[in-house]
Design a protein around this motif. Structure first.
Motif, PDB file in Angstrom:
ATOM      1  N   ILE A  33      45.712  40.849  35.400  1.00  0.00           N
ATOM      2  CA  ILE A  33      45.877  41.439  36.733  1.00  0.00           C
ATOM      3  C   ILE A  33      44.600  41.372  37.557  1.00  0.00           C
ATOM      4  O   ILE A  33      44.633  41.120  38.767  1.00  0.00           O
ATOM      5  CB  ILE A  33      46.348  42.906  36.612  1.00  0.00           C
ATOM      6  CG1 ILE A  33      47.720  42.965  35.928  1.00  0.00           C
ATOM      7  CG2 ILE A  33      46.424  43.567  37.993  1.00  0.00           C
ATOM      8  CD1 ILE A  33      48.233  44.380  35.703  1.00  0.00           C
ATOM      9  N   TYR A  34      43.455  41.561  36.898  1.00  0.00           N
ATOM     10  CA  TYR A  34      42.197  41.680  37.642  1.00  0.00           C
ATOM     11  C   TYR A  34      41.200  40.589  37.251  1.00  0.00           C
ATOM     12  O   TYR A  34      39.988  40.823  37.234  1.00  0.00           O
ATOM     13  CB  TYR A  34      41.574  43.050  37.389  1.00  0.00           C
ATOM     14  CG  TYR A  34      42.389  44.198  37.940  1.00  0.00           C
ATOM     15  CD1 TYR A  34      42.496  44.407  39.312  1.00  0.00           C
ATOM     16  CD2 TYR A  34      43.056  45.069  37.082  1.00  0.00           C
ATOM     17  CE1 TYR A  34      43.245  45.457  39.820  1.00  0.00           C
ATOM     18  CE2 TYR A  34      43.806  46.126  37.580  1.00  0.00           C
ATOM     19  CZ  TYR A  34      43.897  46.313  38.945  1.00  0.00           C
ATOM     20  OH  TYR A  34      44.636  47.354  39.460  1.00  0.00           O
ATOM     21  N   TYR A  35      41.707  39.406  36.982  1.00  0.00           N
ATOM     22  CA  TYR A  35      40.855  38.321  36.501  1.00  0.00           C
ATOM     23  C   TYR A  35      39.675  38.063  37.438  1.00  0.00           C
ATOM     24  O   TYR A  35      38.515  38.000  37.005  1.00  0.00           O
ATOM     25  CB  TYR A  35      41.661  37.039  36.319  1.00  0.00           C
ATOM     26  CG  TYR A  35      40.858  35.881  35.783  1.00  0.00           C
ATOM     27  CD1 TYR A  35      40.636  35.753  34.413  1.00  0.00           C
ATOM     28  CD2 TYR A  35      40.302  34.936  36.648  1.00  0.00           C
ATOM     29  CE1 TYR A  35      39.890  34.692  33.911  1.00  0.00           C
ATOM     30  CE2 TYR A  35      39.549  33.877  36.145  1.00  0.00           C
ATOM     31  CZ  TYR A  35      39.346  33.762  34.786  1.00  0.00           C
ATOM     32  OH  TYR A  35      38.594  32.723  34.293  1.00  0.00           O
ATOM     33  N   HIS A  36      39.941  37.914  38.728  1.00  0.00           N
ATOM     34  CA  HIS A  36      38.876  37.580  39.679  1.00  0.00           C
ATOM     35  C   HIS A  36      37.914  38.747  39.863  1.00  0.00           C
ATOM     36  O   HIS A  36      36.698  38.544  39.968  1.00  0.00           O
ATOM     37  CB  HIS A  36      39.483  37.160  41.020  1.00  0.00           C
ATOM     38  CG  HIS A  36      40.259  35.880  40.954  1.00  0.00           C
ATOM     39  ND1 HIS A  36      39.650  34.668  40.684  1.00  0.00           N
ATOM     40  CD2 HIS A  36      41.586  35.633  41.092  1.00  0.00           C
ATOM     41  CE1 HIS A  36      40.580  33.709  40.664  1.00  0.00           C
ATOM     42  NE2 HIS A  36      41.753  34.273  40.911  1.00  0.00           N
ATOM     43  N   ASP A  37      38.454  39.971  39.902  1.00  0.00           N
ATOM     44  CA  ASP A  37      37.580  41.139  40.051  1.00  0.00           C
ATOM     45  C   ASP A  37      36.664  41.296  38.844  1.00  0.00           C
ATOM     46  O   ASP A  37      35.466  41.586  38.994  1.00  0.00           O
ATOM     47  CB  ASP A  37      38.423  42.413  40.218  1.00  0.00           C
ATOM     48  CG  ASP A  37      39.286  42.365  41.466  1.00  0.00           C
ATOM     49  OD1 ASP A  37      38.722  42.452  42.562  1.00  0.00           O
ATOM     50  OD2 ASP A  37      40.512  42.235  41.331  1.00  0.00           O
ATOM     51  N   ILE A  38      37.234  41.116  37.660  1.00  0.00           N
ATOM     52  CA  ILE A  38      36.423  41.207  36.446  1.00  0.00           C
ATOM     53  C   ILE A  38      35.406  40.081  36.411  1.00  0.00           C
ATOM     54  O   ILE A  38      34.251  40.275  36.026  1.00  0.00           O
ATOM     55  CB  ILE A  38      37.325  41.164  35.197  1.00  0.00           C
ATOM     56  CG1 ILE A  38      38.198  42.417  35.136  1.00  0.00           C
ATOM     57  CG2 ILE A  38      36.489  41.042  33.920  1.00  0.00           C
ATOM     58  CD1 ILE A  38      39.216  42.410  34.023  1.00  0.00           C
ATOM     59  N   GLY A  39      35.834  38.891  36.867  1.00  0.00           N
ATOM     60  CA  GLY A  39      34.917  37.756  36.923  1.00  0.00           C
ATOM     61  C   GLY A  39      33.713  38.039  37.808  1.00  0.00           C
ATOM     62  O   GLY A  39      32.573  37.707  37.455  1.00  0.00           O
ATOM     63  N   ASP A  40      33.951  38.663  38.941  1.00  0.00           N
ATOM     64  CA  ASP A  40      32.847  39.006  39.846  1.00  0.00           C
ATOM     65  C   ASP A  40      31.883  39.994  39.190  1.00  0.00           C
ATOM     66  O   ASP A  40      30.658  39.889  39.336  1.00  0.00           O
ATOM     67  CB  ASP A  40      33.393  39.613  41.145  1.00  0.00           C
ATOM     68  CG  ASP A  40      34.159  38.594  41.978  1.00  0.00           C
ATOM     69  OD1 ASP A  40      33.940  37.381  41.778  1.00  0.00           O
ATOM     70  OD2 ASP A  40      34.975  39.010  42.825  1.00  0.00           O
ATOM     71  N   ILE A  41      32.440  40.971  38.470  1.00  0.00           N
ATOM     72  CA  ILE A  41      31.600  41.946  37.778  1.00  0.00           C
ATOM     73  C   ILE A  41      30.769  41.261  36.697  1.00  0.00           C
ATOM     74  O   ILE A  41      29.576  41.542  36.533  1.00  0.00           O
ATOM     75  CB  ILE A  41      32.465  43.062  37.158  1.00  0.00           C
ATOM     76  CG1 ILE A  41      33.140  43.881  38.265  1.00  0.00           C
ATOM     77  CG2 ILE A  41      31.621  43.959  36.263  1.00  0.00           C
ATOM     78  CD1 ILE A  41      34.135  44.902  37.747  1.00  0.00           C
ATOM     79  N   LEU A  42      31.388  40.326  35.994  1.00  0.00           N
ATOM     80  CA  LEU A  42      30.679  39.628  34.928  1.00  0.00           C
ATOM     81  C   LEU A  42      29.566  38.756  35.484  1.00  0.00           C
ATOM     82  O   LEU A  42      28.462  38.696  34.930  1.00  0.00           O
ATOM     83  CB  LEU A  42      31.662  38.782  34.116  1.00  0.00           C
ATOM     84  CG  LEU A  42      32.717  39.556  33.314  1.00  0.00           C
ATOM     85  CD1 LEU A  42      33.681  38.602  32.632  1.00  0.00           C
ATOM     86  CD2 LEU A  42      32.059  40.461  32.285  1.00  0.00           C
ATOM     87  N   VAL A  43      29.856  38.063  36.592  1.00  0.00           N
ATOM     88  CA  VAL A  43      28.836  37.220  37.225  1.00  0.00           C
ATOM     89  C   VAL A  43      27.644  38.070  37.645  1.00  0.00           C
ATOM     90  O   VAL A  43      26.480  37.690  37.466  1.00  0.00           O
ATOM     91  CB  VAL A  43      29.433  36.479  38.444  1.00  0.00           C
ATOM     92  CG1 VAL A  43      28.318  35.821  39.248  1.00  0.00           C
ATOM     93  CG2 VAL A  43      30.430  35.430  37.988  1.00  0.00           C
ATOM     94  N   ALA A  44      27.934  39.248  38.196  1.00  0.00           N
ATOM     95  CA  ALA A  44      26.862  40.155  38.635  1.00  0.00           C
ATOM     96  C   ALA A  44      26.010  40.618  37.461  1.00  0.00           C
ATOM     97  O   ALA A  44      24.833  40.963  37.629  1.00  0.00           O
ATOM     98  CB  ALA A  44      27.453  41.360  39.361  1.00  0.00           C
TER      99      ALA A  44
END
Length: 202
Positions: free
Chosen positions: A145-156
């Motif tokens: 559900i939150y793949y892109h949101d989690i991806g942004d957090i991981l990148v940060a």
């Protein structure tokens, strides 16, 4: 106490109520939620595991799973701590996954019980299985559900999705399984020897 009696039904209702009350107590105190880097490792599943063993009733497991999910939902809504905790305001993540995990754990408990006859071994295994099922349902749902949101957090945080999943398994699921097995076993031994065994012999 015969399992088809009104007295036994009242016992199951009261017992379920106590387990749900414990879940909410755990959810809003350090006893039940251990903040980690991204999310919160939980011990709130333990009352569900205990209920599965002591009641062995799919309908009451459904209610316990719902209580587990609601405690997670309200914790995320009212007192989020981990970076991913706000995502648990989504009922699919916080409630549906916990109901599904509880029902699967109950099914696995019944399958395990057919192979392993020792009730205490089954109790420990069920505690670990409930923790495993919780992670099995929650983490993939979060990612889906939150793949892109989690991806942004991981990148940060300079992490990859693989590192996130591996970290979740090592720092959340495995400790939860160990704690779940130990506490579920200890509590079940107490409940069985103080109450359930006496009722079986009656």
């Amino acid at each position: 106490m015969k399992k088809d009696t009104k007295k036994y039904l009242i016992f199951k209702i009261v017992f379920t109520g106590i387990m749900i009350a414990l879940m909410f107590t755990f959810a809003f105190t350090p006893l039940g939620m251990i903040p980690l880097v991204f999310a919160s490792a939980t011990t709130v599943f333990i009352p569900v595991a205990i209920g599965i063993i002591c009641l062995d009733d799919y309908w009451f497991t459904l209610v316990l799973g719902l209580g587990f999910g609601l405690s997670s939902f309200f914790r995320a809504l009212l007192a989020p701590q981990g970076v991913l905790d706000p995502f648990f305001v989504n009922p699919v993540v916080s409630i549906v996954t916990r109901v599904g995990a509880s029902m699967l754990a109950h099914l696995l408990y019944r399958l395990i019980r057919k192979v392993i006859k020792n009730r205490y071994v089954n109790a420990g295994i069920t505690g670990a299985v409930m923790a495993f099922c919780n992670t099995l349902f929650v983490i993939p749902t979060l990612i889906l559900i939150y793949y892109h949101d989690i991806g942004d957090i991981l990148v940060a945080n300079s992490l990859t999705m693989g590192a996130f999943i591996g970290s979740t398994l090592l720092t959340s699921m495995l400790p939860e399984m160990a704690v779940g097995a130990i506490i579920t076993l200890v509590v079940y031994i107490a409940i069985y020897n103080i109450f359930l065994k006496e009722q079986e012999d009656a």
